[in-house]
Scaffold this motif. Structure first.
Motif, PDB file in Angstrom:
ATOM      1  N   GLU A 303       0.844  -1.195   0.000  1.00  0.00           N
ATOM      2  CA  GLU A 303       0.000   0.000   0.000  1.00  0.00           C
ATOM      3  C   GLU A 303       0.880   1.246   0.000  1.00  0.00           C
ATOM      4  O   GLU A 303       1.710   1.429   0.885  1.00  0.00           O
ATOM      5  CB  GLU A 303      -0.905   0.012   1.237  1.00  0.00           C
ATOM      6  CG  GLU A 303      -1.842  -1.173   1.357  1.00  0.00           C
ATOM      7  CD  GLU A 303      -3.016  -1.088   0.403  1.00  0.00           C
ATOM      8  OE1 GLU A 303      -3.268   0.016  -0.126  1.00  0.00           O
ATOM      9  OE2 GLU A 303      -3.680  -2.128   0.200  1.00  0.00           O
ATOM     10  N   CYS A 339       5.777  -5.313   1.234  1.00  0.00           N
ATOM     11  CA  CYS A 339       4.619  -5.086   2.102  1.00  0.00           C
ATOM     12  C   CYS A 339       4.999  -5.144   3.581  1.00  0.00           C
ATOM     13  O   CYS A 339       4.374  -4.478   4.416  1.00  0.00           O
ATOM     14  CB  CYS A 339       3.527  -6.107   1.813  1.00  0.00           C
ATOM     15  SG  CYS A 339       3.979  -7.815   2.217  1.00  0.00           S
ATOM     16  N   ARG A 343       3.758  -1.820   5.588  1.00  0.00           N
ATOM     17  CA  ARG A 343       2.737  -1.905   6.638  1.00  0.00           C
ATOM     18  C   ARG A 343       3.222  -1.273   7.949  1.00  0.00           C
ATOM     19  O   ARG A 343       2.428  -1.023   8.856  1.00  0.00           O
ATOM     20  CB  ARG A 343       2.342  -3.364   6.889  1.00  0.00           C
ATOM     21  CG  ARG A 343       3.427  -4.214   7.505  1.00  0.00           C
ATOM     22  CD  ARG A 343       2.953  -5.607   7.901  1.00  0.00           C
ATOM     23  NE  ARG A 343       2.393  -6.365   6.800  1.00  0.00           N
ATOM     24  CZ  ARG A 343       2.240  -7.683   6.800  1.00  0.00           C
ATOM     25  NH1 ARG A 343       2.635  -8.387   7.854  1.00  0.00           N
ATOM     26  NH2 ARG A 343       1.709  -8.303   5.769  1.00  0.00           N
TER      27      ARG A 343
END
Length: 394
Positions: A303, A339, A343
């Protein structure tokens, strides 16, 4: 002034980066075997006067560039490992290691991060805070980023934000895809081992044909995306290996299938996990066989932090011009263990276009004929260095 200096330095180091990339390309190493690569990286960092730590998470390397001015900590990451693929590029610098190849461009990732280190090491007086250079092992297999985080790469000093990049043959050389939100998929992997009963090829009635069971399961698996998932959902289910039999005159009693599922939602990956086993259970029961099943959720989606992404977009456009930056594109169905970093801290994962149809025909990543345009090496080094200076001074 910083922009002009960085662009000038990137041009000056371009020949050196080309030499580094060619050497790394000739010496590909699989996950947690990156001894040659790690030692080369460490020696270059030390030659630049950069604090260097070897053997992080087995074969990883971490370097620290401390700026002369106070500020935060930015992590820049490159993955180092290659793939178990036999190279078919025909390059003069093709792999010298049988059955191993940098078919995913990690040699380029290492090279441009070393280039950024060369630039930033000459600009310490203008650098706020600290740049942490992370050269990570084993992205392709067991999740080296997870291990690096467990070894403390986000601490001492504590990391405030992170940046990484990956080559992409989907875009022209000199184009950078930098978009907010979800940028990679959930990469899951499955293995099915089918057991039946072998028999002579002339007596099929005496066999429990493992090939037959495997083919039936394969056909059923194709319906997960085409009939059991909404067309609006982005999901891929691929069987990638199918092994059975050793003789043209014998019906085999064993079959092994391996594959991958890519998705962006947790409920979809759970549905896929259950569906694959249901298919194996139904088919083996019908034909009188049995199965063993393993499903592994390797990591999750990467993300991109929206606010940090906007700053990286603006910085990269300022450096290279607005035509160099794409801010929206189709989602990438590949997985990425970055990731484990994204995160934990605000992060940006961007894609570097490496296609140049005037020089070579572009093929996908993980292809034996994969090539990249070497011109991206100094430019991406400049992108990393310029973003480091601008993000930390802010």
């Amino acid at each position: 002034m910083k922009k002009e200096t960085i662009l000038r330095l990137s041009r000056e180091i371009a020949p050196r980066l080309g030499e580094i990339w060619q050497d790394l390309h000739q010496h590909p190493e699989l996950g947690f075997e990156e001894l040659y690569t790690g030692e080369k990286v460490a020696k270059i960092l030390e030659s630049l006067g950069i604090e260097t730590q070897r053997g992080v998470c087995k074969t990883g390397v971490v370097g620290l560039i401390r700026g002369a001015l106070p500020g935060k900590v930015l992590l820049l990451r490159a993955d180092m490992d290659a793939l178990p693929i036999s190279e078919e590029t025909g390059l003069a610098c093709a792999s010298r290691e049988a059955g191993k190849m940098h078919a995913c461009g990690h040699d380029a990732h290492v090279t441009w991060l070393l280039g950024a280190a060369m630039i930033l090491s000459q600009m310490r007086e203008e650098l706020h805070g600290t740049v942490k250079l992370v050269f990570q092992p084993s992205e392709e297999t067991t999740g080296g980023a997870d291990g690096m985080v467990a070894c403390g790469i986000l601490r001492d000093p504590n990391v405030d934000m992170a940046l990484a990049a990956h080559v992409s043959p989907n875009y022209d050389s000199g184009v950078y895809l930098i978009q907010p939100g979800t940028v990679t998929a959930n990469p899951d992997f499955f293995t099915l081992e089918l057991a039946g009963k072998g028999a002579h090829g002339s007596e099929p009635q005496s066999a429990v044909d493992a090939i037959n069971m495997g083919v039936k399961i394969y056909e059923l698996l194709q319906t997960f995306v085409s009939r059991l998932s909404s067309p609006c959902q982005e999901v891929v289910l691929s069987v990638c290996t199918f092994h059975s039999g050793t003789s043209r005159g014998a019906i085999p009693g064993e079959c092994r299938m391996e594959g991958t599922v890519r998705s962006f939602r947790q409920d979809i990956r759970q549905q896929a996990r259950v569906f694959i086993e249901d298919c194996a259970k139904a088919v083996t029961k019908l034909y009188g066989g049995s199965y063993a099943y393993h499903y592994r959720m390797a990591c999750s989606c990467v993300e991109n932090d929206p606010a940090l992404t906007a700053r990286v977009q603006a910085n990269t456009e300022d450096l290279l011009g607005p035509g160099a930056v794409l801010t929206r594109a189709e989602k990438f169905m590949g997985g990425e263990d970055f990731c484990f970093i994204s995160r934990e801290v605000p992060s940006v994962y961007l894609f570097t276009g490496c296609r140049n149809e005037e020089k070579f025909h572009a093929v996908p990543l993980h292809n034996p004929a994969f090539r990249l345009d070497e011109a991206v090496l100094p430019v991406t080094a400049a992108v990393f260095a310029y973003n480091a200076l601008r993000l930390l001074e802010a």
